[in-house]
Design a protein around this motif. Structure first.
Motif, PDB file in Angstrom:
ATOM      1  N   TRP A  26       0.810  -1.224   0.000  1.00  0.00           N
ATOM      2  CA  TRP A  26       0.000   0.000   0.000  1.00  0.00           C
ATOM      3  C   TRP A  26       0.841   1.270   0.000  1.00  0.00           C
ATOM      4  N   VAL A  27       2.133   1.172   0.254  1.00  0.00           N
ATOM      5  CA  VAL A  27       2.987   2.354   0.332  1.00  0.00           C
ATOM      6  C   VAL A  27       3.366   2.796  -1.077  1.00  0.00           C
ATOM      7  N   PRO A  28       3.115   4.061  -1.438  1.00  0.00           N
ATOM      8  CA  PRO A  28       3.470   4.530  -2.783  1.00  0.00           C
ATOM      9  C   PRO A  28       4.985   4.580  -2.989  1.00  0.00           C
ATOM     10  N   ARG A  29       5.382   4.442  -4.202  1.00  0.00           N
ATOM     11  CA  ARG A  29       6.804   4.559  -4.530  1.00  0.00           C
ATOM     12  C   ARG A  29       7.285   5.973  -4.216  1.00  0.00           C
ATOM     13  N   GLY A  30       8.467   6.068  -3.606  1.00  0.00           N
ATOM     14  CA  GLY A  30       9.038   7.363  -3.271  1.00  0.00           C
ATOM     15  C   GLY A  30       8.381   8.050  -2.095  1.00  0.00           C
ATOM     16  N   ALA A  31       7.612   7.324  -1.304  1.00  0.00           N
ATOM     17  CA  ALA A  31       6.855   7.919  -0.208  1.00  0.00           C
ATOM     18  C   ALA A  31       7.755   8.330   0.955  1.00  0.00           C
ATOM     19  N   ARG A  32       7.286   9.343   1.686  1.00  0.00           N
ATOM     20  CA  ARG A  32       7.875   9.689   2.976  1.00  0.00           C
ATOM     21  C   ARG A  32       7.115   8.873   4.021  1.00  0.00           C
ATOM     22  N   VAL A  33       7.833   8.051   4.749  1.00  0.00           N
ATOM     23  CA  VAL A  33       7.221   7.057   5.634  1.00  0.00           C
ATOM     24  C   VAL A  33       7.629   7.301   7.082  1.00  0.00           C
ATOM     25  N   LEU A  34       6.667   7.158   7.991  1.00  0.00           N
ATOM     26  CA  LEU A  34       6.960   7.072   9.417  1.00  0.00           C
ATOM     27  C   LEU A  34       6.728   5.624   9.820  1.00  0.00           C
ATOM     28  N   ASP A  35       7.780   4.953  10.212  1.00  0.00           N
ATOM     29  CA  ASP A  35       7.714   3.535  10.589  1.00  0.00           C
ATOM     30  C   ASP A  35       7.800   3.445  12.109  1.00  0.00           C
ATOM     31  N   VAL A  36       6.652   3.280  12.747  1.00  0.00           N
ATOM     32  CA  VAL A  36       6.593   3.243  14.210  1.00  0.00           C
ATOM     33  C   VAL A  36       6.789   1.807  14.675  1.00  0.00           C
ATOM     34  N   GLY A  37       7.796   1.602  15.516  1.00  0.00           N
ATOM     35  CA  GLY A  37       8.142   0.246  15.929  1.00  0.00           C
ATOM     36  C   GLY A  37       8.905  -0.453  14.826  1.00  0.00           C
ATOM     37  N   THR A  38      10.011   0.151  14.424  1.00  0.00           N
ATOM     38  CA  THR A  38      10.763  -0.375  13.269  1.00  0.00           C
ATOM     39  C   THR A  38      11.347  -1.758  13.516  1.00  0.00           C
ATOM     40  N   GLY A  39      11.527  -2.138  14.784  1.00  0.00           N
ATOM     41  CA  GLY A  39      12.252  -3.370  15.046  1.00  0.00           C
ATOM     42  C   GLY A  39      13.645  -3.274  14.453  1.00  0.00           C
ATOM     43  N   ASP A  40      14.066  -4.310  13.763  1.00  0.00           N
ATOM     44  CA  ASP A  40      15.411  -4.298  13.165  1.00  0.00           C
ATOM     45  C   ASP A  40      15.447  -3.603  11.809  1.00  0.00           C
ATOM     46  N   GLY A  41      14.315  -2.976  11.411  1.00  0.00           N
ATOM     47  CA  GLY A  41      14.277  -2.212  10.162  1.00  0.00           C
ATOM     48  C   GLY A  41      13.826  -2.991   8.956  1.00  0.00           C
ATOM     49  N   VAL A  42      13.209  -4.148   9.147  1.00  0.00           N
ATOM     50  CA  VAL A  42      12.895  -5.032   8.025  1.00  0.00           C
ATOM     51  C   VAL A  42      11.969  -4.365   7.005  1.00  0.00           C
ATOM     52  N   VAL A  43      10.954  -3.623   7.444  1.00  0.00           N
ATOM     53  CA  VAL A  43      10.026  -2.996   6.500  1.00  0.00           C
ATOM     54  C   VAL A  43      10.664  -1.775   5.850  1.00  0.00           C
ATOM     55  N   SER A  44      11.269  -0.905   6.651  1.00  0.00           N
ATOM     56  CA  SER A  44      11.918   0.283   6.092  1.00  0.00           C
ATOM     57  C   SER A  44      13.009  -0.088   5.099  1.00  0.00           C
ATOM     58  N   ARG A  45      13.723  -1.167   5.395  1.00  0.00           N
ATOM     59  CA  ARG A  45      14.800  -1.612   4.499  1.00  0.00           C
ATOM     60  C   ARG A  45      14.240  -2.005   3.136  1.00  0.00           C
ATOM     61  N   TRP A  46      13.166  -2.785   3.147  1.00  0.00           N
ATOM     62  CA  TRP A  46      12.572  -3.225   1.881  1.00  0.00           C
ATOM     63  C   TRP A  46      12.021  -2.034   1.103  1.00  0.00           C
ATOM     64  N   LEU A  47      11.371  -1.111   1.800  1.00  0.00           N
ATOM     65  CA  LEU A  47      10.804   0.065   1.130  1.00  0.00           C
ATOM     66  C   LEU A  47      11.898   0.950   0.554  1.00  0.00           C
ATOM     67  N   ARG A  48      13.001   1.085   1.254  1.00  0.00           N
ATOM     68  CA  ARG A  48      14.106   1.898   0.750  1.00  0.00           C
ATOM     69  C   ARG A  48      14.693   1.300  -0.517  1.00  0.00           C
ATOM     70  N   ILE A  49      14.920  -0.003  -0.498  1.00  0.00           N
ATOM     71  CA  ILE A  49      15.598  -0.665  -1.621  1.00  0.00           C
ATOM     72  C   ILE A  49      14.667  -0.841  -2.813  1.00  0.00           C
ATOM     73  N   ASN A  50      13.420  -1.196  -2.557  1.00  0.00           N
ATOM     74  CA  ASN A  50      12.516  -1.585  -3.637  1.00  0.00           C
ATOM     75  C   ASN A  50      11.537  -0.507  -4.078  1.00  0.00           C
ATOM     76  N   LYS A  51      11.290   0.500  -3.223  1.00  0.00           N
ATOM     77  CA  LYS A  51      10.348   1.551  -3.603  1.00  0.00           C
ATOM     78  C   LYS A  51      10.915   2.958  -3.448  1.00  0.00           C
ATOM     79  N   ALA A  52      12.219   3.055  -3.203  1.00  0.00           N
ATOM     80  CA  ALA A  52      12.886   4.358  -3.076  1.00  0.00           C
ATOM     81  C   ALA A  52      12.208   5.256  -2.050  1.00  0.00           C
ATOM     82  N   CYS A  53      11.728   4.659  -0.975  1.00  0.00           N
ATOM     83  CA  CYS A  53      11.068   5.419   0.082  1.00  0.00           C
ATOM     84  C   CYS A  53      12.090   5.947   1.084  1.00  0.00           C
ATOM     85  N   GLU A  54      11.689   6.993   1.779  1.00  0.00           N
ATOM     86  CA  GLU A  54      12.524   7.607   2.808  1.00  0.00           C
ATOM     87  C   GLU A  54      11.777   7.504   4.129  1.00  0.00           C
TER      88      GLU A  54
END
Length: 212
Positions: A26-54
């Motif tokens: 559901w996250v748009p490509r290139g989105a500005r994201v607030l990841d609450v409870g990142t844990g080890d960063g698994v979701v933010s990492r995938w979004l950064r690499i695959n959807k150019a999210c910040e």
């Protein structure tokens, strides 16, 4: 005192019976994201690499925050329920997506948190969340046996402070100023894809803010 748990693990991009995969979809490509409870960063990492999210990350466990830091533009260590953390989060916004992946059930007052972060959404921003379904058949069966046993992880995780059914999760969304734009269910067992309120293991919601 038990050592704080670090949540994370692998990302399964082809598994549509996984809350992380559904949320990331559901996250748009290139989105500005607030990841609450990142844990080890698994979701933010995938979004950064695959959807150019910040991403801006918020993580309570310092050790987990350090693991996630390389995948976030900024990492804020602390609880999203602290006003000082909310102020830092707001200063980094607005956000196209605010993610609460299995987080709200760990909070003292998730209603207050959802109301607070609403102001940090971009015009077309979304709250993307997942949470366990306490009405799942496993919990119902145990209740019939007089059992309410807490566990390490899963629906009955001993760190959960709040419990939601599909109905009460949607009710909370409405009460805090959102409408359900989309929803999905994670099933367990995964082949039992029927009767979401009974067989659904986790609810996954895409929330749009209601007009002020």
């Amino acid at each position: 005192m038990a050592k704080p748990r670090i949540y994370g693990g692998s990302f399964e991009p082809d598994n549509l019976n996984n809350p992380r995969t559904l949320i990331a979809g559901w996250v748009p490509r290139g989105a500005r994201v607030l990841d609450v409870g990142t844990g080890d960063g698994v979701v933010s990492r995938w979004l950064r690499i695959n959807k150019a999210c910040e991403s801006v990350g918020v993580e309570y466990v310092a050790e987990a925050a350090e693991k996630a830091r390389p995948d976030c533009r900024r990492m804020i260590v602390g609880s999203i329920e602290d006003d000082s953390v909310l102020a830092l989060v707001g200063a980094e916004g607005p956000y196209d997506a605010i993610i609460f992946a299995d987080v709200l059930e760990h909070l003292v007052d998730p209603w207050r948190t959802l109301r607070a972060v609403r102001a940090y959404l971009a015009q077309d921003g979304r709250i993307l969340l997942s949470m366990p379904n306490v009405a799942h058949w496993i919990v119902r069966a145990n209740l019939l046996r007089g059992r309410w046993d807490l566990t390490e992880g899963q629906i009955m995780d001993s760190t959960h402070l709040r419990w939601f059914t599909r109905r009460t999760a949607i009710k909370m969304a409405h009460e805090t100023g959102y409408r359900v734009a989309a929803q999905a269910t994670v099933y367990k067992p995964r082949f039992a894809r029927f009767w979401p309120s009974l067989m659904g293991y986790q609810m996954v919601l895409n929330l749009a803010p209601l007009p002020a």
